[in-house]
Design an enzyme around this catalytic site. Sequence first.
Site, PDB file in Angstrom:
ATOM      1  N   CYS A 131      31.963  35.210  39.409  1.00 11.31           N
ATOM      2  CA  CYS A 131      32.682  36.414  39.822  1.00 11.31           C
ATOM      3  C   CYS A 131      33.959  36.641  39.037  1.00 11.31           C
ATOM      4  O   CYS A 131      34.375  37.787  38.849  1.00 11.31           O
ATOM      5  CB  CYS A 131      32.975  36.370  41.326  1.00 11.31           C
ATOM      6  SG  CYS A 131      33.665  34.826  41.929  1.00 11.31           S
ATOM      7  N   HIS A 259      38.690  40.389  43.164  1.00 16.75           N
ATOM      8  CA  HIS A 259      39.391  39.549  42.194  1.00 16.75           C
ATOM      9  C   HIS A 259      40.191  40.457  41.264  1.00 16.75           C
ATOM     10  O   HIS A 259      39.735  41.537  40.901  1.00 16.75           O
ATOM     11  CB  HIS A 259      38.390  38.771  41.343  1.00 16.75           C
ATOM     12  CG  HIS A 259      37.757  37.599  42.050  1.00 16.75           C
ATOM     13  ND1 HIS A 259      38.043  37.257  43.351  1.00 16.75           N
ATOM     14  CD2 HIS A 259      36.851  36.672  41.615  1.00 16.75           C
ATOM     15  CE1 HIS A 259      37.338  36.171  43.687  1.00 16.75           C
ATOM     16  NE2 HIS A 259      36.603  35.808  42.655  1.00 16.75           N
TER      17      HIS A 259
END
Lengths: 352, 352
Positions: A131, A259
Amino acid sequence: MTPKPTLAVVGATGAVGSAMLQMLTHHADVWGEIRLVSSPRSAGRKAPVRGVECEILALDEDAFEGVDLALFLVPEPVAARWAPVAVAKGAVVVDTSAAFRADPDVPLVVPETNPHAARVRPRGIVASPGCTTLALIVAVGALHAEFGLAELVVTAQQAASGAGAGQAGVEALRAQLGLVAGGGDLGTHPGDVRRAIGENTGPFPGPLALNVLPWSGTPGADGASSEEERVRDETRRVLGLPGLRVAATCVRVPVITGHSVSVHARFEHPVPLGRAHEILATSPGVVLYDDPAAGDFPTPADVVGTDPTWVGRVRRSMDDDRALDLFVCADNLRKGAALNALQIAESIVTAL
Amino acid sequence: MTPKPTLAVVGATGAVGSAMLQMLTHHADVWGEIRLVSSPRSAGRKAPVRGVECEILALDEDAFEGVDLALFLVPEPVAARWAPVAVAKGAVVVDTSAAFRADPDVPLVVPETNPHAARVRPRGIVASPGCTTLALIVAVGALHAEFGLAELVVTAQQAASGAGAGQAGVEALRAQLGLVAGGGDLGTHPGDVRRAIGENTGPFPGPLALNVLPWSGTPGADGASSEEERVRDETRRVLGLPGLRVAATCVRVPVITGHSVSVHARFEHPVPLGRAHEILATSPGVVLYDDPAAGDFPTPADVVGTDPTWVGRVRRSMDDDRALDLFVCADNLRKGAALNALQIAESIVTAL
């Protein structure tokens, strides 16, 4: 007319699985049967996909009978064991775990960046990056395609749902927020947050609420964390630059999902700033959101639940015409996991 | 025997002022009279220093009568107006605001790094750097002294109390935490945190709880923020490297107090890793806390309320024997403001 391919979703009940079922419902429907598979613990339950409640099957060899493509959204050891079983049954596997990401016979694919790599799959498996790599690679890859990336220094602010077992991280952070909210002067004396949170650190190596933790994953070589090594190794593989200079620091921050990455990039060729903006404004999968004086910059709380990589703070770095700084945000459960895997799967069945 | 010097603390009632009074109580007592000065609004109130309740005087010309050294812990416009008044009354001024940091006739001083600079003060003023520069400069300066700094790429995670009016930032973050704690699935849909927080953003350009904001300060040149320009300019001045290549990104994080900085540094000379550890372990004002496998790395919640710069995650970067990555944390109200100013003041009166 060929029948539509059968899809298996392995790990349908987790946070990434749940994002995947939503996407399967909303994306153009290229699938025949969609079979939901999970650990025996969840088998027998139902989950909604394409508006229909589907029974969840237990993960075993029979679950892959007649499957054309299997999406693996499960932890590394489960993928390592079961992906080859699915392949033996005739399925192409798209795996989101780290199990095969370093295998030279398994392409590591980001459809916006290196789509052709998915065509050659000696083991019948295609891997999707982690990710944190996925948060930055689409934007950086678009710039690389024109200017040639020479060096990358990144600091990733990772959300709680990106930690090992995503749901455990989210629950721990929520519990911690409850413990520190309203907590008088918590956050002003050494260790007071640590004491308030006590054992409720969940999968994190310390208190995350009212804090940042400069460590995620497991110890790697030379003082790096496994997450930092992944960003380096996966970026090199996806961009086809095995010797790329990468410095990565991964910091866990008290954000549920989303993120963000602070990126300093140096290129082989001069980068006209206007052209960099143009590339980022027009690249598939990227949204340029960049007018800080007007409050326009991406933040995790704003981009969570969306598909693209959001880019802002694009600026000249070090007065060097080959260097740029930028800030990117992406949903670690969507582009960072489910979406990228689904895009790979769709590109494969479209080419079948 | 010369009488002990008279100290004025201007801005005694703010967050930094309060840290300063604590330090004056605990440091070796080199002062005669300590005079507390504040805006007329707070004048007449009392505050404790050296175990005694002192009445707070209103900021006017008379407040500097007989003062040898004046510590200014006030916003930039107040310092710009009143520091020259204090100098005209015969005081040496140590200013923590940005008012004089770029003035070539005002030395910018970090006692561990460039102590001698404080000796030459053509305007009678010494400036203390901003809290983000101070979070990294002692550790980076110690390495620079031996290896010669060539390039610095930093991402600073700034705490709420570092925002303009520190207390307003802290109150806004606490209010936001109350609004998001227990908030079901807040942080999972686009903009849900923004909606929950509404107008309660305080001095920040967006929601800070469950988020990170890649913007602090005001717009600078070429897309940088004023905070990012300060890190670059102040680092160059303190290290005496006017052409130093610096890329800085400042990100606000939901932490009460304690700035942390992810640092990538390249040096002129090779840096043996063992020697780098040794320098950081023995430099005044630095604590090396670096065993991530054992959970030893600095975090804001652990270092808040302490004096040193804490350093961890020290490692080779990019397989380059001249490059290091490290992570530093320091209390932005102490070393980042009050402590550095007091250290400068103590060094000046000791030399008087």
